[in-house]
Design an enzyme around this catalytic site. Structure first.
Site, PDB file in Angstrom:
ATOM      1  N   HIS A   8     122.665  10.070 -81.269  1.00  0.00           N
ATOM      2  CA  HIS A   8     121.415   9.322 -81.160  1.00  0.00           C
ATOM      3  C   HIS A   8     121.509   8.108 -80.241  1.00  0.00           C
ATOM      4  CE1 HIS A   8     121.965  11.076 -85.243  1.00  0.00           C
ATOM      5  NE2 HIS A   8     120.857  11.690 -84.882  1.00  0.00           N
ATOM      6  N   GLY A  24     110.240  -1.317 -84.106  1.00  0.00           N
ATOM      7  CA  GLY A  24     110.064   0.107 -84.329  1.00  0.00           C
ATOM      8  C   GLY A  24     109.724   0.850 -83.051  1.00  0.00           C
ATOM      9  N   ARG A  28     108.038  -1.546 -77.235  1.00  0.00           N
ATOM     10  CA  ARG A  28     108.138  -2.974 -77.560  1.00  0.00           C
ATOM     11  C   ARG A  28     109.542  -3.465 -77.246  1.00  0.00           C
ATOM     12  NH1 ARG A  28     106.411  -4.463 -83.395  1.00  0.00           N
ATOM     13  NH2 ARG A  28     104.352  -3.974 -82.571  1.00  0.00           N
ATOM     14  N   ARG A  47     116.361  10.598 -76.972  1.00  0.00           N
ATOM     15  CA  ARG A  47     115.109  10.789 -77.714  1.00  0.00           C
ATOM     16  C   ARG A  47     114.068   9.716 -77.367  1.00  0.00           C
ATOM     17  NH1 ARG A  47     115.743  14.007 -82.722  1.00  0.00           N
ATOM     18  NH2 ARG A  47     117.834  14.918 -82.699  1.00  0.00           N
ATOM     19  N   ARG A  91     115.156  -7.042 -87.687  1.00  0.00           N
ATOM     20  CA  ARG A  91     113.995  -6.188 -87.472  1.00  0.00           C
ATOM     21  C   ARG A  91     112.816  -7.074 -87.116  1.00  0.00           C
ATOM     22  NH1 ARG A  91     110.041  -2.967 -87.712  1.00  0.00           N
ATOM     23  NH2 ARG A  91     108.552  -2.783 -89.426  1.00  0.00           N
ATOM     24  N   VAL A  92     112.119  -6.741 -86.035  1.00  0.00           N
ATOM     25  CA  VAL A  92     110.904  -7.441 -85.632  1.00  0.00           C
ATOM     26  C   VAL A  92     109.792  -6.403 -85.547  1.00  0.00           C
ATOM     27  CG1 VAL A  92     111.930  -9.429 -84.476  1.00  0.00           C
ATOM     28  CG2 VAL A  92     111.700  -7.296 -83.214  1.00  0.00           C
ATOM     29  N   GLY A  93     108.713  -6.631 -86.262  1.00  0.00           N
ATOM     30  CA  GLY A  93     107.657  -5.632 -86.270  1.00  0.00           C
ATOM     31  C   GLY A  93     106.370  -6.176 -86.835  1.00  0.00           C
ATOM     32  N   SER A  94     105.459  -5.272 -87.085  1.00  0.00           N
ATOM     33  CA  SER A  94     104.159  -5.641 -87.639  1.00  0.00           C
ATOM     34  C   SER A  94     104.152  -5.357 -89.139  1.00  0.00           C
ATOM     35  CB  SER A  94     103.041  -4.860 -86.948  1.00  0.00           C
ATOM     36  OG  SER A  94     103.263  -3.463 -87.089  1.00  0.00           O
ATOM     37  N   GLU A 184     105.443  -3.048 -94.964  1.00  0.00           N
ATOM     38  CA  GLU A 184     105.953  -2.477 -93.713  1.00  0.00           C
ATOM     39  C   GLU A 184     106.710  -1.212 -94.106  1.00  0.00           C
ATOM     40  OE1 GLU A 184     109.706  -3.167 -92.618  1.00  0.00           O
ATOM     41  OE2 GLU A 184     109.734  -3.148 -94.782  1.00  0.00           O
ATOM     42  N   MET A 185     107.577  -0.678 -93.257  1.00  0.00           N
ATOM     43  CA  MET A 185     108.116   0.645 -93.569  1.00  0.00           C
ATOM     44  C   MET A 185     109.619   0.803 -93.370  1.00  0.00           C
ATOM     45  SD  MET A 185     105.099   3.200 -92.158  1.00  0.00           S
ATOM     46  CE  MET A 185     105.675   4.551 -93.194  1.00  0.00           C
ATOM     47  N   GLU A 186     110.357  -0.288 -93.120  1.00  0.00           N
ATOM     48  CA  GLU A 186     111.757  -0.089 -92.741  1.00  0.00           C
ATOM     49  C   GLU A 186     112.792  -0.991 -93.412  1.00  0.00           C
ATOM     50  OE1 GLU A 186     109.226   1.728 -89.756  1.00  0.00           O
ATOM     51  OE2 GLU A 186     109.306  -0.404 -90.254  1.00  0.00           O
ATOM     52  N   SER A 208      99.609  -7.763 -88.617  1.00  0.00           N
ATOM     53  CA  SER A 208      98.774  -6.995 -87.693  1.00  0.00           C
ATOM     54  C   SER A 208      97.462  -6.548 -88.330  1.00  0.00           C
ATOM     55  CB  SER A 208      99.529  -5.756 -87.205  1.00  0.00           C
ATOM     56  OG  SER A 208      99.863  -4.918 -88.307  1.00  0.00           O
ATOM     57  N   ASP A 209      97.441  -6.509 -89.658  1.00  0.00           N
ATOM     58  CA  ASP A 209      96.227  -6.136 -90.370  1.00  0.00           C
ATOM     59  C   ASP A 209      96.289  -6.720 -91.774  1.00  0.00           C
ATOM     60  OD1 ASP A 209      97.183  -3.509 -92.174  1.00  0.00           O
ATOM     61  OD2 ASP A 209      98.274  -3.755 -90.317  1.00  0.00           O
ATOM     62  N   ARG A 222      99.722  -5.112 -80.638  1.00  0.00           N
ATOM     63  CA  ARG A 222     100.944  -4.931 -81.424  1.00  0.00           C
ATOM     64  C   ARG A 222     102.159  -4.719 -80.529  1.00  0.00           C
ATOM     65  NH1 ARG A 222      98.908  -1.492 -86.733  1.00  0.00           N
ATOM     66  NH2 ARG A 222      96.799  -2.340 -86.738  1.00  0.00           N
TER      67      ARG A 222
END
Length: 237
Positions: A8, A24, A28, A47, A91-94, A184-186, A208-209, A222
Site C-alpha cells: 500500500h 482522509g 487534501r 491506489r 489526523r486532520v479532517g472534517s 468522524e470516521m477514523e 464541516s456540518d 472541505r
C-alpha cells in the site's frame, strides 16, 4: 521486520518523516504539501493514496491521505508506524458537530475517541472496554497554539463511527447526550494503533456540518479551505 515498501505504500527511496499529517482525502494531502511545505517530494501514489514529504520551518514533515473509515486509516497508520518509523501522527479532517454552540469552521481537538465499531478494539483482547486516547503531549501543544491564534476550539471526545448512513436515526443524539462533541470516521483506529506501538497520535478537525442545525460546507471548501487546523497541527509539531 520493517519493510522498505508494502502493498500500500511504496516510497521508492523518498524518506517518510517521523511526523506525518493524515487527511482522509489524498487531494487534501496534495493541497497541504503544496501550500504549507517546502522542498516537497512525493513518496506514494499506490491506489492514488498520495503521500508527500517536505519541510516546515526546517523540520521534516510528511502528509498522506488515508481514505475513509477505521479499517483504511488503521491499515495505513500501522504500516507507517511499524514499517516506516513514524512516531507522531496527526489526523486532520472534517467532522460533524453534535453540540449546541458549535459553529461551522470551529476546530475540534480529540482528547479521546468512542466508536460504534467494536471489532477493531476487540482485537487487543482486553478484559473490559478500552477507551483509546490521543497523545496528551500533542494535544496540549495543539490546544495552546489554537488559543494563541484565537481559534474557536473545542477539546473532548469524538465519535469514530463506521456508519455514515445509519438506519438508527436516534444514534447520534444519544452519543451527544454523553458529551461527545462531534462525529468522524477514523480516530479510534489511529489512536489504538499508536497506543499499542507506544507512539503519539492526535486528531484535529474542522466542523464541516452540524447535526443539529443541518448547516454544511461544500466539498470544495472541505478540500482546500480548512487551513486553520493544518496550521495548528504544524505549529504544534
Amino acid at each position: 521486520m520493517a519493510r522498505s515498501s508494502t502493498p500500500h505504500i511504496d516510497p521508492k527511496g523518498v524518506p517518510i518523516a517521523e511526523t506525518i499529517l493524515l487527511p482522509g482525502d489524498p487531494l487534501r494531502a496534495k493541497f497541504i504539501a503544496e501550500t504549507f511545505l517546502s522542498d516537497v517530494q512525493q513518496f506514494n501514489e499506490v491506489r492514488n493514496m498520495l503521500g508527500f514529504t517536505g519541510t516546515y520551518r526546517g523540520k521534516p514533515v510528511s502528509v498522506m491521505g488515508t481514505g475513509m473509515g477505521i479499517p483504511s486509516i488503521s491499515l495505513y497508520s500501522y504500516e507507517l508506524i511499524h514499517d516506516f518509523g513514524v512516531k507522531n501522527l496527526i489526523r486532520v479532517g472534517s467532522c460533524g458537530a453534535m453540540q449546541e454552540g458549535m459553529e461551522l469552521y470551529d476546530v475540534v481537538i480529540a482528547q479521546g475517541a468512542s466508536t460504534d465499531f467494536e471489532d477493531y478494539v476487540a482485537q487487543f483482547d482486553l478484559p473490559g472496554t478500552w477507551a483509546p486516547l490521543s497523545s496528551y503531549r500533542l494535544l496540549s501543544k495543539a490546544a495552546a497554539v489554537a488559543e494563541e491564534r484565537g481559534q474557536r476550539t473545542h477539546v473532548g471526545n469524538v465519535l469514530s463511527s463506521d456508519v455514515f448512513y445509519s438506519a438508527d436515526t436516534t444514534a447520534l443524539s444519544r452519543w451527544a447526550k454523553l458529551g461527545v462533541l462531534a462525529v468522524e470516521m477514523e480516530s479510534v483506529g489511529l489512536f489504538a494503533n499508536a497506543a499499542a506501538a507506544g507512539v503519539d497520535a492526535l486528531g484535529i478537525f474542522t466542523v464541516s456540518d452540524h447535526i443539529i442545525t443541518h448547516e454544511e460546507t461544500t466539498p470544495a471548501e472541505r478540500q482546500t479551505a480548512f487551513t486553520g487546523m493544518i496550521e495548528i497541527a504544524l505549529e504544534a509539531l
